[in-house]
Design a protein around this motif. Structure first.
Motif, PDB file in Angstrom:
ATOM      1  N   ARG A 123       0.829  -1.202   0.000  1.00 21.16           N
ATOM      2  CA  ARG A 123       0.000   0.000   0.000  1.00 21.16           C
ATOM      3  C   ARG A 123       0.862   1.249   0.000  1.00 21.16           C
ATOM      4  NH1 ARG A 123      -5.250  -1.533   0.707  1.00 21.16           N
ATOM      5  NH2 ARG A 123      -5.871   0.644   0.950  1.00 21.16           N
TER       6      ARG A 123
ATOM      7  N   ASP B  43      -3.334   4.134  -0.151  1.00 25.78           N
ATOM      8  CA  ASP B  43      -3.947   4.899   0.933  1.00 25.78           C
ATOM      9  C   ASP B  43      -3.852   6.400   0.717  1.00 25.78           C
ATOM     10  OD1 ASP B  43      -4.629   2.569   2.180  1.00 25.78           O
ATOM     11  OD2 ASP B  43      -2.888   2.541   3.499  1.00 25.78           O
TER      12      ASP B  43
ATOM     13  N   GLU C 181       1.375  -0.573  -7.746  1.00 24.48           N
ATOM     14  CA  GLU C 181       1.774  -1.090  -6.432  1.00 24.48           C
ATOM     15  C   GLU C 181       2.739  -2.262  -6.573  1.00 24.48           C
ATOM     16  OE1 GLU C 181       1.160  -0.225  -3.323  1.00 24.48           O
ATOM     17  OE2 GLU C 181      -0.497   1.200  -3.432  1.00 24.48           O
TER      18      GLU C 181
END
Length: 238
Positions: free
Chosen positions: A189, A193, A214
């Motif tokens: 992450r 986020d 990612e």
């Protein structure tokens, strides 16, 4: 990403041991978000968790997935691990979301490693310091960001729900001191986020592109310092 890395590690252990069925220990495994998929691969999984409610949810989830015969839930925690499970009895140990909450992370890692057979795999997932600092700063909470950066536990204040956060170097040192050869470190992450949800929900193909981004950044050390979580995969030395 964590699941793909873990699955590859289990596949390698199957090949190395010559056994199709591995014994896997999931410390703090809760309701079985990893344990049940691991059991669906054909492995035996023991979940140790202090919460009776989580273990009840685990039992239900395992039954719904038709793997109840391969999943066992035991009430306990990583500090008293060998009161409820066998020392040196597992081919792989998962320690996800545990070290943030225990009184002594070093002891927690040592116990997880001692539960492994020689050359067994350990998968460690913990909250990352840099991700919290960056998130507080981008939200305009600059004092809290600085507090997290300088606090020994990586907390941004009294209202912080996370008891402890780690840097990649801290996690690597913990596992290294416990007799583990670190194989890979991943940032988890890194961007997810920080990206407004509306962009992911409304832009065609945005979610797929974000997942690919990612994955591309996960193994790059430059991004470990800003990841919300850090994943360390290692192997117990002989």
């Amino acid at each position: 990403m964590v699941w793909e890395v873990l699955k590859d590690a289990l596949d390698r252990r199957v090949e190395a041991t010559g056994r199709d069925t591995l014994d896997v220990l999931d410390t703090g495994g809760g309701s079985g978000s990893f344990a049940v998929p691991v059991a669906q691969l054909g492995h035996r999984v023991t979940v140790v968790d202090p919460s009776p409610n989580a273990l009840f949810a685990l039992e239900r989830r395992a039954a719904e997935a038709s793997v109840a015969d391969r999943v066992q839930g035991v009430q306990g925690d990583v500090h008293g691990l060998f009161e409820v499970v066998e020392r040196g009895g597992y081919d792989a140990v998962l320690c996800h979301g545990v070290l943030e909450y225990v009184d002594d992370p070093a002891e927690g890692v040592r116990n997880a490693v001692e539960a492994l057979r020689p050359q067994g795999a350990i998968s460690l997932l913990a909250a990352g310091l840099g991700g919290a600092v960056l998130a507080r700063a981008l939200a305009g909470h600059f004092t809290e960001a600085r507090q997290a950066l300088t606090d020994p536990s990586g907390r941004w204040g009294e209202g912080d729900p996370m008891p402890r956060r780690f840097t990649a170097d801290q996690l690597i040192e913990l596992v290294g001191q416990s007799g583990v050869e670190v194989g890979a470190v991943h940032g988890v992450r890194v961007f997810a986020d920080l990206v407004p949800g509306v962009l992911v929900d409304t832009e065609p193909g945005a979610l797929d592109a974000l997942l690919k981004l990612e994955a591309a950044a996960a193994e790059l050390p430059a991004f470990h310092s800003v990841a919300t979580q850090l994943h360390v995969l290692g192997e117990k030395r002989r």
